[in-house]
Scaffold this motif. Structure first.
Motif, PDB file in Angstrom:
ATOM      1  N   ASP A 487      -0.263  33.863  52.613  1.00 52.52           N
ATOM      2  CA  ASP A 487      -1.509  34.576  52.330  1.00 52.52           C
ATOM      3  C   ASP A 487      -1.293  36.057  52.651  1.00 52.52           C
ATOM      4  O   ASP A 487      -1.144  36.451  53.815  1.00 52.52           O
ATOM      5  CB  ASP A 487      -2.643  34.002  53.194  1.00 52.52           C
ATOM      6  N   ALA A 488      -1.272  36.895  51.629  1.00 50.26           N
ATOM      7  CA  ALA A 488      -0.895  38.308  51.793  1.00 50.26           C
ATOM      8  C   ALA A 488      -2.029  39.183  52.322  1.00 50.26           C
ATOM      9  O   ALA A 488      -1.777  40.267  52.850  1.00 50.26           O
ATOM     10  CB  ALA A 488      -0.413  38.867  50.458  1.00 50.26           C
ATOM     11  N   VAL A 489      -3.263  38.724  52.187  1.00 45.86           N
ATOM     12  CA  VAL A 489      -4.404  39.606  52.463  1.00 45.86           C
ATOM     13  C   VAL A 489      -4.410  40.134  53.901  1.00 45.86           C
ATOM     14  O   VAL A 489      -4.556  41.344  54.120  1.00 45.86           O
ATOM     15  CB  VAL A 489      -5.730  38.887  52.134  1.00 45.86           C
ATOM     16  N   PRO A 490      -4.247  39.297  54.935  1.00 41.42           N
ATOM     17  CA  PRO A 490      -4.322  39.840  56.297  1.00 41.42           C
ATOM     18  C   PRO A 490      -3.072  40.556  56.776  1.00 41.42           C
ATOM     19  O   PRO A 490      -3.137  41.347  57.715  1.00 41.42           O
ATOM     20  CB  PRO A 490      -4.586  38.591  57.158  1.00 41.42           C
ATOM     21  N   CYS A 491      -1.908  40.312  56.165  1.00 35.99           N
ATOM     22  CA  CYS A 491      -0.667  40.829  56.748  1.00 35.99           C
ATOM     23  C   CYS A 491       0.034  41.909  55.925  1.00 35.99           C
ATOM     24  O   CYS A 491       0.675  42.791  56.505  1.00 35.99           O
ATOM     25  CB  CYS A 491       0.297  39.681  57.053  1.00 35.99           C
ATOM     26  N   PHE A 492      -0.058  41.902  54.612  1.00 30.69           N
ATOM     27  CA  PHE A 492       0.617  42.925  53.812  1.00 30.69           C
ATOM     28  C   PHE A 492      -0.353  44.076  53.529  1.00 30.69           C
ATOM     29  O   PHE A 492      -0.975  44.156  52.474  1.00 30.69           O
ATOM     30  CB  PHE A 492       1.151  42.334  52.508  1.00 30.69           C
ATOM     31  N   THR A 493      -0.476  44.955  54.510  1.00 30.43           N
ATOM     32  CA  THR A 493      -1.467  46.030  54.423  1.00 30.43           C
ATOM     33  C   THR A 493      -0.862  47.383  54.072  1.00 30.43           C
ATOM     34  O   THR A 493      -1.571  48.288  53.637  1.00 30.43           O
ATOM     35  CB  THR A 493      -2.216  46.163  55.758  1.00 30.43           C
ATOM     36  N   HIS A 494       0.439  47.557  54.300  1.00 29.84           N
ATOM     37  CA  HIS A 494       1.085  48.830  54.009  1.00 29.84           C
ATOM     38  C   HIS A 494       2.574  48.586  53.771  1.00 29.84           C
ATOM     39  O   HIS A 494       3.131  47.567  54.191  1.00 29.84           O
ATOM     40  CB  HIS A 494       0.893  49.817  55.157  1.00 29.84           C
ATOM     41  N   LEU A 495       3.206  49.527  53.101  1.00 30.97           N
ATOM     42  CA  LEU A 495       4.636  49.406  52.793  1.00 30.97           C
ATOM     43  C   LEU A 495       5.459  49.699  54.038  1.00 30.97           C
ATOM     44  O   LEU A 495       5.303  50.725  54.679  1.00 30.97           O
ATOM     45  CB  LEU A 495       5.027  50.373  51.674  1.00 30.97           C
ATOM     46  N   ASP A 496       6.340  48.739  54.365  1.00 23.87           N
ATOM     47  CA  ASP A 496       7.274  48.912  55.468  1.00 23.87           C
ATOM     48  C   ASP A 496       8.620  48.354  55.019  1.00 23.87           C
ATOM     49  O   ASP A 496       8.711  47.175  54.658  1.00 23.87           O
ATOM     50  CB  ASP A 496       6.765  48.179  56.716  1.00 23.87           C
ATOM     51  N   LEU A 497       9.656  49.168  55.026  1.00 18.08           N
ATOM     52  CA  LEU A 497      10.963  48.753  54.510  1.00 18.08           C
ATOM     53  C   LEU A 497      11.535  47.585  55.303  1.00 18.08           C
ATOM     54  O   LEU A 497      12.195  46.706  54.729  1.00 18.08           O
ATOM     55  CB  LEU A 497      11.932  49.937  54.542  1.00 18.08           C
ATOM     56  N   SER A 498      11.283  47.561  56.605  1.00 17.43           N
ATOM     57  CA  SER A 498      11.770  46.438  57.425  1.00 17.43           C
ATOM     58  C   SER A 498      11.109  45.135  57.005  1.00 17.43           C
ATOM     59  O   SER A 498      11.750  44.073  56.971  1.00 17.43           O
ATOM     60  CB  SER A 498      11.494  46.719  58.903  1.00 17.43           C
ATOM     61  N   VAL A 515      13.446  25.642  47.732  1.00 16.26           N
ATOM     62  CA  VAL A 515      12.005  25.843  47.934  1.00 16.26           C
ATOM     63  C   VAL A 515      11.604  27.202  47.356  1.00 16.26           C
ATOM     64  O   VAL A 515      12.301  28.201  47.544  1.00 16.26           O
ATOM     65  CB  VAL A 515      11.643  25.776  49.432  1.00 16.26           C
ATOM     66  N   ARG A 516      10.489  27.238  46.652  1.00 22.37           N
ATOM     67  CA  ARG A 516       9.980  28.485  46.082  1.00 22.37           C
ATOM     68  C   ARG A 516       9.181  29.250  47.139  1.00 22.37           C
ATOM     69  O   ARG A 516       8.335  28.658  47.817  1.00 22.37           O
ATOM     70  CB  ARG A 516       9.075  28.225  44.869  1.00 22.37           C
ATOM     71  N   LEU A 517       9.432  30.548  47.291  1.00 21.66           N
ATOM     72  CA  LEU A 517       8.630  31.400  48.161  1.00 21.66           C
ATOM     73  C   LEU A 517       7.658  32.186  47.296  1.00 21.66           C
ATOM     74  O   LEU A 517       8.066  32.899  46.380  1.00 21.66           O
ATOM     75  CB  LEU A 517       9.519  32.365  48.952  1.00 21.66           C
ATOM     76  N   GLU A 518       6.368  32.057  47.603  1.00 23.07           N
ATOM     77  CA  GLU A 518       5.342  32.727  46.806  1.00 23.07           C
ATOM     78  C   GLU A 518       4.370  33.452  47.723  1.00 23.07           C
ATOM     79  O   GLU A 518       4.182  33.088  48.887  1.00 23.07           O
ATOM     80  CB  GLU A 518       4.607  31.718  45.918  1.00 23.07           C
ATOM     81  N   ILE A 519       3.750  34.495  47.189  1.00 25.51           N
ATOM     82  CA  ILE A 519       2.789  35.298  47.948  1.00 25.51           C
ATOM     83  C   ILE A 519       1.484  35.347  47.166  1.00 25.51           C
ATOM     84  O   ILE A 519       1.489  35.564  45.947  1.00 25.51           O
ATOM     85  CB  ILE A 519       3.311  36.725  48.192  1.00 25.51           C
ATOM     86  N   ALA A 520       0.376  35.157  47.867  1.00 25.35           N
ATOM     87  CA  ALA A 520      -0.939  35.146  47.218  1.00 25.35           C
ATOM     88  C   ALA A 520      -1.785  36.313  47.724  1.00 25.35           C
ATOM     89  O   ALA A 520      -1.984  36.480  48.930  1.00 25.35           O
ATOM     90  CB  ALA A 520      -1.644  33.830  47.505  1.00 25.35           C
ATOM     91  N   GLY A 521      -2.256  37.126  46.798  1.00 20.95           N
ATOM     92  CA  GLY A 521      -3.098  38.274  47.137  1.00 20.95           C
ATOM     93  C   GLY A 521      -2.334  39.587  47.064  1.00 20.95           C
ATOM     94  O   GLY A 521      -1.110  39.623  47.152  1.00 20.95           O
ATOM     95  N   VAL A 544       4.431  36.235  42.869  1.00 19.27           N
ATOM     96  CA  VAL A 544       3.256  36.903  43.433  1.00 19.27           C
ATOM     97  C   VAL A 544       2.045  36.550  42.574  1.00 19.27           C
ATOM     98  O   VAL A 544       2.078  36.712  41.353  1.00 19.27           O
ATOM     99  CB  VAL A 544       3.433  38.443  43.467  1.00 19.27           C
ATOM    100  N   HIS A 545       0.988  36.059  43.219  1.00 27.42           N
ATOM    101  CA  HIS A 545      -0.238  35.662  42.511  1.00 27.42           C
ATOM    102  C   HIS A 545      -1.411  36.533  42.962  1.00 27.42           C
ATOM    103  O   HIS A 545      -1.381  37.133  44.038  1.00 27.42           O
ATOM    104  CB  HIS A 545      -0.556  34.188  42.778  1.00 27.42           C
ATOM    105  N   SER A 546      -2.444  36.547  42.155  1.00 27.19           N
ATOM    106  CA  SER A 546      -3.599  37.406  42.438  1.00 27.19           C
ATOM    107  C   SER A 546      -4.354  36.963  43.681  1.00 27.19           C
ATOM    108  O   SER A 546      -4.839  37.796  44.453  1.00 27.19           O
ATOM    109  CB  SER A 546      -4.558  37.420  41.234  1.00 27.19           C
ATOM    110  N   ASP A 547      -4.487  35.645  43.856  1.00 26.98           N
ATOM    111  CA  ASP A 547      -5.183  35.147  45.032  1.00 26.98           C
ATOM    112  C   ASP A 547      -4.660  33.770  45.402  1.00 26.98           C
ATOM    113  O   ASP A 547      -3.868  33.159  44.676  1.00 26.98           O
ATOM    114  CB  ASP A 547      -6.699  35.113  44.816  1.00 26.98           C
ATOM    115  N   LEU A 548      -5.135  33.273  46.510  1.00 29.99           N
ATOM    116  CA  LEU A 548      -4.635  32.021  47.072  1.00 29.99           C
ATOM    117  C   LEU A 548      -4.997  30.813  46.201  1.00 29.99           C
ATOM    118  O   LEU A 548      -4.186  29.897  46.011  1.00 29.99           O
ATOM    119  CB  LEU A 548      -5.204  31.846  48.491  1.00 29.99           C
TER     120      LEU A 548
END
Length: 590
Positions: A487-498, A515-521, A544-548
């Motif tokens: 779930d990307a909404v709470p954790c991917f808030t800004h660009l960080d190269l690390s 296993v497929r790795l996917e990100i929602a939001g 990468v998907h628009s939402d969960l």
């Protein structure tokens, strides 16, 4: 043009749109506020180590300025116990007994505090109102209250402390009590009796003012100074005259960090008061504008030869309880105090120091709330230890180091929360709503799909923890997991190269396991970051998907199609096996 002026000076908007029906309540509240503010201002001037007139000056222009620039309709600014204790702790050793230098250092530190507040406002740092947590502020205020109470023992018992620090003073109290001055003790007991009597007979009247006024009358009538009953002495009233500091400029370095600490603590304390009364009266306040208002009030106080001010919770409560509706209360109350400071200061010289000590002790007792600290032990053990640490730091190492530690504790608490946040495994309830999997069993995990939520913004210093937690939680799942969704909404808030490098590593690990790795939001944002950092998306990289919910539907469909395809393959395999078995049986029969 007018709208810009109102945005810059919110109080002016209220005064321009003032309703006549509010005036009676505002005048009543202003008289009550002035009656409470006068004795407190004089007492806090004594605590700060300056002339009583300086305490009065600290109430006049700062109150008027805040009335124009502040966004709270009820808040009263003025001298504060914690603020004065901090200033005294910083300035006293630097002044080295020079009263003029002491006064000038107080004014300089006040101006620097205001400067820090304005800088913070310009950088939109009103969020600092939430920086010092309630437990830390509780420990800080309780520690300051105890420090002030012990410090005032010398005034109410008529002796002088030789020690600088609290523990040494407490250890020497039995010796000091043997040196107690009997006439001073009688004055102290009389002040307490008058205060308690007024509170019992007329609870809404300003008991502190009556206690101090009657004490001054006793000194004047019976010439108690002949019995060595100390008074505040001559009060240099009149209009304040601006004077430039004449001390070594190098001393200013010693004031920079304490002034910054004072700005933060004053603002946080003020915001707690302002927000509580704003909520009670049904309006909102602007934290950034409050920072600006506090800064301008402190600079104005310094220019008018006053000392640092903050939100005064007791005077704000008096304002609200007497029906004060607008900022006009501050303007009227300040005008009353101005008349006294300019024309009526002569009677103030008879005010006994013991009476002021009693007022300060009573004010500090109102700050003291050890019961609430002890209750934290049962409700939140971590908050209790945080409060206790701050309290003991103020008591054992002093007010300034204690405040510095409180600020650092607030910072470390925030960093710890960001570095080691909570995380959750998500599932779906009977209505198809995504929920956290917990002991309530309201949600169930989704077959072959693992959904993970990290409750903090991802950055370089918690990315490795995120990776470790995700792999640990994944390892506890069944072996049939085909897809991991973050779930990307709470954790991917800004660009960080690390963080992006860590994400690429995770994708490699999961791909090796099939296993497929996917990100929602945050789809658009993440795809832009992927392009910047050369991370592949889609079938060749990370989905990468628009939402969960969309991610869930797509993957459930993929898994269903895969299962259907596998079932068809199994059926075909079974049919082929049956045909082969029939063929073999036929050959055997022949």
């Amino acid at each position: 043009m007018l709208s810009r002026l109102f945005a810059f000076m919110p109080g002016l908007n209220t005064l321009f749109n003032y309703e006549r029906k509010w005036f009676a309540d505002d005048v009543k509240a202003a008289l009550s506020v002035a009656a409470v503010a006068l004795p407190v201002a004089i007492a806090y001037a004594q605590l700060t180590g300056v002339n009583a007139a300086v305490g009065l000056y600290s109430c006049i222009l700062p109150m008027m300025v805040y009335a124009l620039f502040g966004t709270s309709k009820q808040l009263i600014v003025g001298p504060d116990a914690a603020t004065c204790a901090v200033i005294a702790a910083v300035v006293t050793p630097l002044a080295a007994g020079d009263s003029v230098k002491h006064w000038q250092l107080v004014i300089t530190m006040t101006a620097m505090t205001g400067f820090w507040c304005i800088i913070a406002s310009r950088f939109k740092l009103g969020v600092l109102a939430d920086f010092l947590s309630k437990p830390i502020l509780m420990g800080l205020l309780n520690g300051v209250a105890i420090t002030i109470i012990v410090g005032q023992f010398s005034k109410v018992f008529g002796f002088t402390f030789d020690e600088k620090y609290l523990l040494e003073r407490l250890g020497g109290i039995p010796t000091y009590l043997a040196q107690a001055h009997i006439p001073t003790i009688i004055m102290t007991l009389s002040t307490v009796a008058i205060y308690l009597g007024m509170k019992r007979i007329k609870p809404t009247w300003p008991a502190s003012m009556f206690a101090i006024a009657l004490g001054a009358v006793f000194v004047w009538l019976f010439n108690l100074e002949q019995f060595d009953v100390k008074t505040i002495g001559l009060v240099d009233g009149g209009l304040p005259l601006f004077q430039t500091p004449s001390f070594d400029v190098g001393i200013i370095r010693e004031l920079v960090i304490p002034a910054l600490n004072l700005a933060i603590v004053s603002f946080v304390s003020m915001m707690l008061t302002a927000r509580s009364f704003a909520s009670k009266n049904g309006y909102d306040i602007d934290a950034d504008k409050e920072f600006m208002a506090l800064g301008i009030a402190n600079i104005t106080s310094a220019l008018s030869q006053g000392f640092a001010v903050s939100g005064a919770d007791s005077r704000t409560a008096v304002n609200d309880s007497n029906g004060g509706k607008t900022q006009l209360v501050s303007i009227i109350a300040a005008s009353i105090i101005a008349v006294i400071a300019i024309f009526l200061t002569d009677p103030l010289e008879f005010i006994p120091s013991a009476a002021l000590g009693v007022v300060l002790i009573i004010a500090s007792i109102h700050l003291l709330d050890l019961k609430a600290v002890w209750k934290l032990r049962l409700r939140d053990r971590q908050a209790f230890y945080l409060t206790l640490t701050t309290l003991l730091a103020v008591l054992f190492i002093g007010v300034i180091p204690g405040i510095t530690l409180a600020v650092l504790l607030g910072l470390f608490q925030f960093i710890r929360t960001v570095m080691r946040p909570t995380d959750h495994i998500l599932g779906v309830d009977i209505n198809g709503v995504v929920r956290t999997l917990d002991s309530s069993d309201k949600a169930k995990s989704v077959d072959s799909i693992f959904i993970y939520r990290f409750n903090s913004p991802l950055t370089y210093f918690n990315s490795s923890y995120f990776k470790r937690r995700l792999l640990e939680q994944y390892a506890r799942q069944k072996d049939d997991i085909q897809c991991v969704i973050i779930d990307a909404v709470p954790c991917f808030t800004h660009l960080d190269l690390s963080v992006m490098a860590m994400l690429s590593d995770l994708n490699t690990i999961f791909r090796k396991r099939g296993v497929r790795l996917e990100i929602a939001g945050r789809k658009r944002q993440l795809l832009a970051w992927f392009e910047i950092t050369d991370i592949k998306s889609g079938t060749e990289g990370i989905y990468v998907h628009s939402d969960l919910y969309l991610a869930l539907r797509i993957n459930q469909r993929k898994i269903a199609e895969q299962q259907h395809s596998e079932e068809e393959s199994e059926e075909e395999s079974e049919e082929e096996s049956e045909e082969e078995s029939t063929h073999n049986n036929a050959i055997t029969a022949e």
